[in-house]
Design a protein around this motif. Sequence first.
Motif, PDB file in Angstrom:
ATOM      1  N   SER A 248       2.662   2.907  -8.571  1.00 50.84           N
ATOM      2  CA  SER A 248       1.828   1.699  -8.661  1.00 50.84           C
ATOM      3  C   SER A 248       0.400   1.919  -8.158  1.00 50.84           C
ATOM      4  CB  SER A 248       2.461   0.552  -7.865  1.00 50.84           C
ATOM      5  OG  SER A 248       2.361   0.816  -6.478  1.00 50.84           O
ATOM      6  N   HIS A 249       0.176   2.979  -7.395  1.00 49.98           N
ATOM      7  CA  HIS A 249      -1.109   3.257  -6.744  1.00 49.98           C
ATOM      8  C   HIS A 249      -1.419   2.208  -5.680  1.00 49.98           C
ATOM      9  CE1 HIS A 249      -3.001   6.235  -9.766  1.00 49.98           C
ATOM     10  NE2 HIS A 249      -1.700   6.186  -9.962  1.00 49.98           N
ATOM     11  N   ILE A 250      -0.446   1.400  -5.314  1.00 51.11           N
ATOM     12  CA  ILE A 250      -0.638   0.342  -4.315  1.00 51.11           C
ATOM     13  C   ILE A 250       0.159   0.683  -3.067  1.00 51.11           C
ATOM     14  CG2 ILE A 250      -0.310  -2.109  -3.801  1.00 51.11           C
ATOM     15  CD1 ILE A 250      -0.541  -2.581  -6.865  1.00 51.11           C
ATOM     16  N   LEU A 251      -0.538   0.850  -1.962  1.00 47.31           N
ATOM     17  CA  LEU A 251       0.103   1.116  -0.681  1.00 47.31           C
ATOM     18  C   LEU A 251       1.013  -0.050  -0.316  1.00 47.31           C
ATOM     19  CD1 LEU A 251       0.230   2.716   2.053  1.00 47.31           C
ATOM     20  CD2 LEU A 251      -1.661   1.247   2.778  1.00 47.31           C
ATOM     21  N   LYS A 252       2.271   0.261   0.009  1.00 49.06           N
ATOM     22  CA  LYS A 252       3.201  -0.792   0.412  1.00 49.06           C
ATOM     23  C   LYS A 252       4.224  -0.189   1.364  1.00 49.06           C
ATOM     24  CE  LYS A 252       5.720  -4.728  -1.210  1.00 49.06           C
ATOM     25  NZ  LYS A 252       4.842  -5.692  -0.575  1.00 49.06           N
ATOM     26  N   VAL A 253       4.329  -0.766   2.534  1.00 50.85           N
ATOM     27  CA  VAL A 253       5.346  -0.395   3.511  1.00 50.85           C
ATOM     28  C   VAL A 253       5.995  -1.687   3.963  1.00 50.85           C
ATOM     29  CG1 VAL A 253       5.818   0.679   5.746  1.00 50.85           C
ATOM     30  CG2 VAL A 253       4.011   1.621   4.278  1.00 50.85           C
ATOM     31  N   THR A 254       7.297  -1.798   3.701  1.00 48.98           N
ATOM     32  CA  THR A 254       7.995  -3.034   4.037  1.00 48.98           C
ATOM     33  C   THR A 254       9.471  -2.758   4.265  1.00 48.98           C
ATOM     34  OG1 THR A 254       8.325  -5.329   3.367  1.00 48.98           O
ATOM     35  CG2 THR A 254       8.479  -3.695   1.635  1.00 48.98           C
ATOM     36  N   ARG A 255      10.103  -3.624   5.017  1.00 49.74           N
ATOM     37  CA  ARG A 255      11.552  -3.533   5.193  1.00 49.74           C
ATOM     38  C   ARG A 255      12.226  -4.347   4.104  1.00 49.74           C
ATOM     39  NH1 ARG A 255      13.602  -0.092   8.754  1.00 49.74           N
ATOM     40  NH2 ARG A 255      12.413   0.139  10.644  1.00 49.74           N
ATOM     41  N   SER A 256      13.333  -3.806   3.600  1.00 54.37           N
ATOM     42  CA  SER A 256      14.180  -4.499   2.641  1.00 54.37           C
ATOM     43  C   SER A 256      15.588  -4.406   3.204  1.00 54.37           C
ATOM     44  CB  SER A 256      14.074  -3.838   1.265  1.00 54.37           C
ATOM     45  OG  SER A 256      14.906  -4.484   0.337  1.00 54.37           O
TER      46      SER A 256
ATOM     47  N   MET B  16      16.679  -1.082   5.072  1.00 58.45           N
ATOM     48  CA  MET B  16      15.966   0.029   4.458  1.00 58.45           C
ATOM     49  C   MET B  16      14.450  -0.163   4.565  1.00 58.45           C
ATOM     50  SD  MET B  16      16.141   1.235   0.484  1.00 58.45           S
ATOM     51  CE  MET B  16      15.161  -0.171  -0.065  1.00 58.45           C
ATOM     52  N   LEU B  17      13.755   0.940   4.852  1.00 55.36           N
ATOM     53  CA  LEU B  17      12.296   0.930   4.855  1.00 55.36           C
ATOM     54  C   LEU B  17      11.806   1.415   3.490  1.00 55.36           C
ATOM     55  CD1 LEU B  17       9.708   0.470   6.500  1.00 55.36           C
ATOM     56  CD2 LEU B  17       9.785   2.907   7.080  1.00 55.36           C
ATOM     57  N   HIS B  18      11.019   0.597   2.811  1.00 55.65           N
ATOM     58  CA  HIS B  18      10.432   0.912   1.507  1.00 55.65           C
ATOM     59  C   HIS B  18       9.010   1.404   1.770  1.00 55.65           C
ATOM     60  CE1 HIS B  18       9.413  -0.079  -2.817  1.00 55.65           C
ATOM     61  NE2 HIS B  18       8.219  -0.008  -2.263  1.00 55.65           N
ATOM     62  N   ILE B  19       8.703   2.630   1.280  1.00 57.64           N
ATOM     63  CA  ILE B  19       7.366   3.201   1.465  1.00 57.64           C
ATOM     64  C   ILE B  19       6.797   3.635   0.123  1.00 57.64           C
ATOM     65  CG2 ILE B  19       5.977   5.027   2.528  1.00 57.64           C
ATOM     66  CD1 ILE B  19       8.170   5.309   4.662  1.00 57.64           C
ATOM     67  N   ASN B  20       5.656   3.085  -0.231  1.00 59.26           N
ATOM     68  CA  ASN B  20       4.840   3.594  -1.324  1.00 59.26           C
ATOM     69  C   ASN B  20       3.515   3.967  -0.665  1.00 59.26           C
ATOM     70  OD1 ASN B  20       2.942   3.906  -3.431  1.00 59.26           O
ATOM     71  ND2 ASN B  20       4.172   2.627  -4.781  1.00 59.26           N
ATOM     72  N   PRO B  21       3.192   5.272  -0.611  1.00 61.22           N
ATOM     73  CA  PRO B  21       1.985   5.684   0.104  1.00 61.22           C
ATOM     74  C   PRO B  21       0.676   5.391  -0.614  1.00 61.22           C
ATOM     75  CG  PRO B  21       2.981   7.574  -0.932  1.00 61.22           C
ATOM     76  CD  PRO B  21       3.912   6.408  -1.174  1.00 61.22           C
ATOM     77  N   GLY B  22       0.732   4.686  -1.740  1.00 65.44           N
ATOM     78  CA  GLY B  22      -0.481   4.455  -2.516  1.00 65.44           C
ATOM     79  C   GLY B  22      -0.810   5.696  -3.316  1.00 65.44           C
ATOM     80  N   ALA B  23      -2.050   5.876  -3.665  1.00 63.35           N
ATOM     81  CA  ALA B  23      -2.472   7.026  -4.468  1.00 63.35           C
ATOM     82  C   ALA B  23      -3.481   7.861  -3.694  1.00 63.35           C
ATOM     83  CB  ALA B  23      -3.079   6.551  -5.783  1.00 63.35           C
ATOM     84  N   ALA B  24      -3.291   9.179  -3.750  1.00 62.42           N
ATOM     85  CA  ALA B  24      -4.208  10.087  -3.067  1.00 62.42           C
ATOM     86  C   ALA B  24      -5.187  10.749  -4.025  1.00 62.42           C
ATOM     87  CB  ALA B  24      -3.415  11.162  -2.308  1.00 62.42           C
TER      88      ALA B  24
END
Length: 174
Positions: A110-118, A121-129
């Motif tokens: 997604s290129h979108i940084l997202k860190v959240t609990r579900s 479980m910890l959901h991590i999308n580091p965004g785009a580098a």
Amino acid sequence: MVIGIISDTHGWLDEAALKHFGEVDAIWHAGDIGSLAVADALAAVKPLKAVYGNIDGQEIRSAFPAELLFEVQGLKVLMTHIGGLPGRYPASIQQLMEKHKPDIFVCGHSHILKVTRSGKMLHINPGAAGKHGFHQVRTVVLMTLSGGKIQHLDVVELGPRTELSTSRSSDTVS
């Protein structure tokens, strides 16, 4: 143990990311690597775990799987490129989650940084580098594990998508 998490490099690797990854114990790349040269550069710094993404060609698809399930410090990790969002995971990902019950889910795309609990479980999308895409700021995540628990997360801003500057912000996960 510190893990560097990166995604969506699209064949370009910022020296600032390598600088931050010099202090980690392992690197996880959540797809759209873009070239084996990027994977090789990361693997030269620290041990690399990676999955291929939708833009990756046959060379990268031959080197890395679409999904990766592994354990680190007793925590189950599931990593893929197109993972969706909590509550809106694709059916194939939801099935993997139900079967394996990961503690940490890492995805990109997604290129979108997202860190959240579900749930647990910890959901991590580091965004785009990388430099390609619609994101405004290039990011990676540094995650500290200790005693089989996630102790800390740092979001590292590598700078605007079109520039090479580095700053760091920090968030704690409880």
